[in-house]
Design a protein around this motif. Sequence first.
Motif, PDB file in Angstrom:
ATOM      1  N   ALA A   1       3.986   5.883  -5.283  1.00 31.12           N
ATOM      2  CA  ALA A   1       3.951   6.056  -6.740  1.00 31.12           C
ATOM      3  C   ALA A   1       2.949   7.144  -7.126  1.00 31.12           C
ATOM      4  O   ALA A   1       3.211   7.959  -8.015  1.00 31.12           O
ATOM      5  N   THR A   2       1.813   7.162  -6.458  1.00 30.52           N
ATOM      6  CA  THR A   2       0.802   8.202  -6.725  1.00 30.52           C
ATOM      7  C   THR A   2       1.342   9.573  -6.363  1.00 30.52           C
ATOM      8  O   THR A   2       1.191  10.535  -7.128  1.00 30.52           O
TER       9      THR A   2
ATOM     10  N   SER B   1       0.832  -1.211   0.000  1.00 34.21           N
ATOM     11  CA  SER B   1       0.000   0.000   0.000  1.00 34.21           C
ATOM     12  C   SER B   1       0.859   1.251   0.000  1.00 34.21           C
ATOM     13  O   SER B   1       0.560   2.226  -0.696  1.00 34.21           O
TER      14      SER B   1
ATOM     15  N   ARG C   1       2.257   1.859  -3.426  1.00 41.89           N
ATOM     16  CA  ARG C   1       1.250   2.423  -4.333  1.00 41.89           C
ATOM     17  C   ARG C   1       1.024   3.900  -4.030  1.00 41.89           C
ATOM     18  O   ARG C   1       0.916   4.720  -4.943  1.00 41.89           O
TER      19      ARG C   1
END
Length: 186
Positions: free
Chosen positions: A83-84, A77, A80
């Motif tokens: 990366a966002t 998580s 992710r």
Amino acid sequence: MRVIFDEELKAVADDLDRMVQDVRKAINGAGDALLKQDVEAAQSVIDGDIEIDALDQCIRLLAKQNPVATDLRVVVSTLRLAATFERMGDLAKHIAEAARRIYPEPALPAEATELFTEMQQFLSMTADRIVVMLQDRDAKTAEEIILDDDKLDALHHKTFDLALSDKWTGSRQQLIDVVLLGRFME
């Protein structure tokens, strides 16, 4: 061994918190560069993008510790989210570069300023909420942020309406910039 892992996981969380604060700063700086022709803010965003891109502790943690179950979900998580956030920072950098490229002229024609001001206000508010969400680990705020994304999508569609309207008075380059900048802000 578990103590070391927990310390490393805490360091990853701290880095993510720092990263999202850097992204918030980049979003606000890019808005200043775009809307106020602030070339110093633009350069600060461009220079600061390196810091946003530097979060790689999750990869090292995966390689060294082999987390399972809940710990693995937390690490994945975090990857992710990182990366966002990195993408958000890159988009802020693109906005700052566009503003710097045309400086001292405004990057936006007068008819686009109000729409982009509204988009920037929404992005600044969202960035503030993301910082709070991570600090509090608040799932409800995360859900609200996701639901509110439709508002930004609607604003983005207005950039196309503006670009395609008969009222457009800007140059061809400004038309291209408005469409691209609208995409970067989405």
